[in-house]
Scaffold this motif. Sequence first.
Motif, PDB file in Angstrom:
ATOM      1  N   ASP A  95      14.650  48.337  16.941  1.00  0.00           N
ATOM      2  CA  ASP A  95      15.433  48.699  18.114  1.00  0.00           C
ATOM      3  C   ASP A  95      14.830  48.176  19.414  1.00  0.00           C
ATOM      4  OD1 ASP A  95      13.221  50.323  18.287  1.00  0.00           O
ATOM      5  OD2 ASP A  95      14.330  52.208  18.400  1.00  0.00           O
ATOM      6  N   GLY A 108      19.028  49.665  15.773  1.00  0.00           N
ATOM      7  CA  GLY A 108      18.340  49.012  14.660  1.00  0.00           C
ATOM      8  C   GLY A 108      18.848  49.517  13.312  1.00  0.00           C
ATOM      9  N   THR A 109      18.495  48.797  12.249  1.00  0.00           N
ATOM     10  CA  THR A 109      18.934  49.173  10.902  1.00  0.00           C
ATOM     11  C   THR A 109      17.800  48.934   9.902  1.00  0.00           C
ATOM     12  OG1 THR A 109      19.769  46.959  10.429  1.00  0.00           O
ATOM     13  CG2 THR A 109      21.350  48.535  11.342  1.00  0.00           C
ATOM     14  N   TYR A 110      17.947  49.532   8.727  1.00  0.00           N
ATOM     15  CA  TYR A 110      17.047  49.221   7.615  1.00  0.00           C
ATOM     16  C   TYR A 110      17.861  49.198   6.317  1.00  0.00           C
ATOM     17  CZ  TYR A 110      17.098  54.236   6.505  1.00  0.00           C
ATOM     18  OH  TYR A 110      17.495  55.513   6.177  1.00  0.00           O
ATOM     19  N   GLU A 169      14.155  45.478   4.408  1.00  0.00           N
ATOM     20  CA  GLU A 169      14.500  44.744   5.625  1.00  0.00           C
ATOM     21  C   GLU A 169      14.724  45.739   6.759  1.00  0.00           C
ATOM     22  OE1 GLU A 169      17.746  42.054   4.879  1.00  0.00           O
ATOM     23  OE2 GLU A 169      16.764  41.216   3.105  1.00  0.00           O
ATOM     24  N   ASN A 184      18.038  49.227  21.552  1.00  0.00           N
ATOM     25  CA  ASN A 184      19.065  48.571  20.724  1.00  0.00           C
ATOM     26  C   ASN A 184      19.292  49.408  19.458  1.00  0.00           C
ATOM     27  OD1 ASN A 184      19.069  46.155  22.443  1.00  0.00           O
ATOM     28  ND2 ASN A 184      17.063  45.756  21.539  1.00  0.00           N
ATOM     29  N   THR A 227       8.131  41.998  17.617  1.00  0.00           N
ATOM     30  CA  THR A 227       8.779  41.787  16.319  1.00  0.00           C
ATOM     31  C   THR A 227      10.209  42.317  16.384  1.00  0.00           C
ATOM     32  OG1 THR A 227       6.652  42.100  15.224  1.00  0.00           O
ATOM     33  CG2 THR A 227       8.607  42.234  13.843  1.00  0.00           C
ATOM     34  N   THR A 228      11.165  41.473  15.994  1.00  0.00           N
ATOM     35  CA  THR A 228      12.569  41.904  16.027  1.00  0.00           C
ATOM     36  C   THR A 228      13.054  42.367  14.648  1.00  0.00           C
ATOM     37  OG1 THR A 228      13.320  39.628  15.703  1.00  0.00           O
ATOM     38  CG2 THR A 228      13.166  40.425  17.985  1.00  0.00           C
ATOM     39  N   SER A 229      12.507  41.745  13.593  1.00  0.00           N
ATOM     40  CA  SER A 229      12.910  42.159  12.240  1.00  0.00           C
ATOM     41  C   SER A 229      11.840  41.736  11.230  1.00  0.00           C
ATOM     42  CB  SER A 229      14.272  41.564  11.854  1.00  0.00           C
ATOM     43  OG  SER A 229      14.173  40.154  11.770  1.00  0.00           O
ATOM     44  N   THR A 269      15.561  45.845  10.982  1.00  0.00           N
ATOM     45  CA  THR A 269      15.859  45.243  12.281  1.00  0.00           C
ATOM     46  C   THR A 269      15.497  46.310  13.311  1.00  0.00           C
ATOM     47  OG1 THR A 269      17.665  43.934  11.360  1.00  0.00           O
ATOM     48  CG2 THR A 269      17.651  44.242  13.762  1.00  0.00           C
TER      49      THR A 269
END
Length: 166
Positions: free
Chosen positions: A73, A136-138, A69, A134, A103-105, A71
Amino acid sequence: EPTDAPAPEPTDAPVPAPTDAPVPAPTDAPAEDTESPTAAPVSAPTDAPVEEVPTSAPVPIRTVVVDVEITFDGFAPEIGWTITDTDGATIIDVPIGTYPALTTSVAEPVELQSQSTYLFTIRDLFGDGLSNPNEGTYSLSQEGTLLVEGGGDFGREETSEFTTLP
């Protein structure tokens, strides 16, 4: 006057026909000066073949699903990632430019072998990771269990090792 009577031609004296020297009659016992007969040659016995019996049945390779997954930036096209095994063989490669701009996530299931160790590498073309504009994460998880997580400014790439569950 008397004449001599004709004399017959001389002949050889009769000779008896030749015979072979006497041969003793056969007996069952060998003569004393002969060797005893030997048995016919026999090859040495060999061990019977032994079947190899496995100590346990082979364990089938079990696969599991790991969810990747991300999300983004704000710049999804700058991100790509790979999963490789510990020998360096690529299992999956998602190149930079795969994700469209808006694409946001994403959440992508990946099938991997259970109880195996892998390397997850995430890359950013711009070099600021998942941090701008922003944060973001994974994360990688298996059946709700977190295996790897990260995000923010990791520069051009970040690699994390993880092991799948049984």
